[in-house]
Design an enzyme around this catalytic site. Structure first.
Site, PDB file in Angstrom:
ATOM      1  N   PRO A 165       0.806  -1.230   0.000  1.00  0.00           N
ATOM      2  CG  PRO A 165       0.041  -0.965   2.191  1.00  0.00           C
ATOM      3  CD  PRO A 165       0.725  -1.950   1.287  1.00  0.00           C
ATOM      4  N   GLY A 222       6.115  -1.773  -6.821  1.00  0.00           N
ATOM      5  CA  GLY A 222       7.314  -1.586  -7.616  1.00  0.00           C
ATOM      6  C   GLY A 222       8.073  -2.902  -7.690  1.00  0.00           C
ATOM      7  CG  ASP A 223      10.925  -3.276 -10.606  1.00  0.00           C
ATOM      8  OD1 ASP A 223      10.189  -4.011 -11.289  1.00  0.00           O
ATOM      9  OD2 ASP A 223      11.333  -2.168 -11.002  1.00  0.00           O
ATOM     10  NE  ARG A 333      12.559   6.924  -6.850  1.00  0.00           N
ATOM     11  CZ  ARG A 333      12.717   5.693  -6.369  1.00  0.00           C
ATOM     12  NH1 ARG A 333      11.680   4.872  -6.298  1.00  0.00           N
ATOM     13  NH2 ARG A 333      13.875   5.274  -5.950  1.00  0.00           N
ATOM     14  CD  GLU A 530      14.332  -3.221  -2.455  1.00  0.00           C
ATOM     15  OE1 GLU A 530      14.372  -3.065  -1.216  1.00  0.00           O
ATOM     16  OE2 GLU A 530      13.561  -2.581  -3.196  1.00  0.00           O
TER      17      GLU A 530
END
Length: 551
Positions: A165, A222-223, A333, A530
């Site tokens: 979310p 997202g990924d 972004r 990440e």
């Protein structure tokens, strides 16, 4: 009349094939306008019935664009008719634009045969006959690419659908309810929606889940959320079976690189935001599954991760992480982050080595350990290159076979969890194999390994990539490039023309494995966007290890 006409009387087209069903229907109860509807192997054709047959306009709807069809009774009890509704998502280009997207179209017809005015069940059976035939035709026609091996999600399909979310601008759940939920209903796809509550929640769920209850695992985020799912599957004791579970992605984040890649592979014009979401939702409903490369990434601590998208160090990783503060602007972004980082460009010192997917001829006058531009065309160098290439080919084959050398088997880094052995790698504390290409100690602006086409929705970083090409697309830029040249490079990347831009500072090569050793004390390394442990890292491609719902 609700009768199937004899084939000789039913309208036909040579390119559409044999007419399977034909009938005349109204759009609603009491409607005076009627339509002649014919179904072939490939299309549903609708023609308004008028007194002047010559003025009829025939509209064709292709079953390739159809996600489903349902039959149902009239809402009013007094109406003995029944209905069938077919749901299409044809691609429409925008006016005066090269872009476009899939737009929903519902075709609804009322079945009420004169001979069955008092037989509502008979009308419903006829509506169900049409609905079944249209669904079966839709299932036979799915978007696909020549040369790609596909399977399909089992029907009826049960999805575990995971939503973050907080992804992107915090609208993932709203995007699902407004765009995807009704698509799944139209396609007859049942799902269980799970809202993730914290980081690694999805990873824990799929690691412990009874996967026999699910036909596919789908994320809307997202990924990063798919990164959790992939690694959760690979941490299971039954990882070999678990990673065969079809995975799906619906873009709900700010990066959405894999979703953009999937959309690109279909041959569709670039799309973003809701267009990209509907495109991926359409592919999910069609349920076509292809193989997906995964890359094992080994860190100095012994941790082993599995990646589906990218490994980055330097400029790209910095922009990805530092632009988190601009999430409220969505995909823009990365543009904002790029401009901010260009203002104070950093360089990082390190060593890079890799195993080329195809051994190039040696560079004339260059050290075997260097990476100077310009290939040598002399006969001597070509013969030597041929011998080196044969040796490298032999090594790769031996490493990937059951007869691999003892050293390759025993010295490969152990897996921190499950997963196949990294037969092309040696432990990080040992030198890379002698046949690898080593970039001498350098100052880098960026090092980026891509396995899919897109780095973000609007960055076509590896235009030649595909879901299962079995290679990493390695890019690196050494220090010395100007800010203006780097900006031009990223602007060209928006259209995927950066490799043809003639930038002398950009090096691109396809590799099977790589090792990166940062020498600058501080920095950022990302895997699929990440942040991971900073330090030496190495990676190897495992071709077609996972399964992905993609047309």
């Amino acid at each position: 009349m609700e009768e199937k006409l004899p084939e000789a009387e039913a309208p036909q087209r040579r390119d559409a094939g044999r007419v399977l069903l034909y009938g005349e229907f109204a759009a609603a109860a009491g409607a005076k306008v009627r339509f002649a509807v014919s179904l072939t192997d490939t299309e549903l054709a609708v023609q308004r019935v008028t007194a002047a047959s010559a003025s009829r306009t025939r509209v064709v709807h292709y079953l390739m664009d159809c996600v489903g069809c349902r039959a149902f009774r009239a809402e009013e009890d007094a109406d003995p008719g029944a209905y069938f509704s077919a749901y299409f998502y044809p691609f429409r280009r925008r006016w005066m634009s090269s872009t476009g997207g899939r737009q929903r179209l519902e075709l609804r017809f009322r079945v009420a045969a004169a001979t069955a005015a008092r037989d509502p069940q008979g009308n419903l059976r006829e509506a169900e006959r049409w609905a079944l035939a249209i669904r079966e035709g839709s299932a036979r026609h799915r978007p696909h690419r020549e040369g790609v091996v596909y399977g399909e999600v089992r029907r009826p399909c049960r999805l575990m659908l995971l939503v973050n979310p907080h992804s992107g601008r915090g609208q993932a759940l709203c995007l699902f309810t407004s765009h995807i939920q009704h698509m799944l209903t139209e396609a007859g796809v049942t799902h269980t929606l799970i809202v993730t509550e914290r980081q690694n929640h999805a990873r824990e769920l799929v690691r412990e889940a009874d996967l026999s209850q699910w036909d596919a695992l789908v994320i809307i985020s997202g990924d990063g959320l798919l990164f959790e799912v992939v690694n959760g599957l690979m941490e299971r004791d039954d990882w070999e079976e678990a990673i065969q579970t079809p995975l799906g992605i619906l873009p709900g984040g700010s990066g959405n690189a894999l979703a953009a890649s999937i959309h690109h592979y279909t041959g569709s014009p670039p799309g973003s935001s809701e267009d990209l979401l509907v495109s991926c939702g359409f592919l999910l409903c069609k349920g076509l599954v292809s193989r997906l490369d995964l890359v094992s990434v080994s860190l100095a601590s012994g941790l082993r991760l599995f990646s589906f998208l990218s490994l980055a160090w330097g400029f790209v990783a910095d922009v990805d992480i530092e632009s988190e503060k601009y999430r409220y602007v969505g995909a823009a972004r990365f543009t904002v982050g790029t401009l901010v980082r260009l203002a104070s460009l950093r360089v990082y010192r390190g060593r890079l080595a890799y195993l080329p997917a195809e051994e190039p001829p040696p560079r004339c006058g260059a050290s075997p350990q260097g990476h100077a531009p310009g290939f040598c065309s002399s006969l001597f160098c070509q013969k030597k290159a041929s011998a080196d290439q044969g040796a490298a080919h032999t090594f790769r084959n031996s490493c990937n076979s059951n007869n691999a050398t003892k050293a390759s088997r025993s010295e490969a880094p152990p897996a921190a969890s499950g997963g196949p052995a990294d037969s092309l790698l040696v432990p990080l504390e040992q030198p890379v194999p002698s046949h690898w290409t080593v970039v001498k100690e350098e100052d880098f602006v960026l090092v980026l390994a891509m396995y899919q086409s897109h780095l973000a929705e609007d960055l076509l970083a590896a235009p030649g990539a595909s879901l299962e090409d079995g290679v990493m697309h390695l890019f690196y830029v050494k220090a010395g490039i100007s800010r203006a040249a780097l900006l031009r490079l990223f602007l060209a990347m928006e259209k995927g023309v950066h490799l043809a831009a003639g930038c002398p500072d950009l090096v691109y090569v396809k590799v099977l494995a790589l090792r990166l050793e940062p020498l600058t004390p501080k920095g950022v390394i990302t895997v699929d966007g990440e942040v991971v442990e900073y330090g030496p890292v190495q990676a190897q491609v495992h071709s077609g290890l996972a399964r992905l719902i993609a047309g």
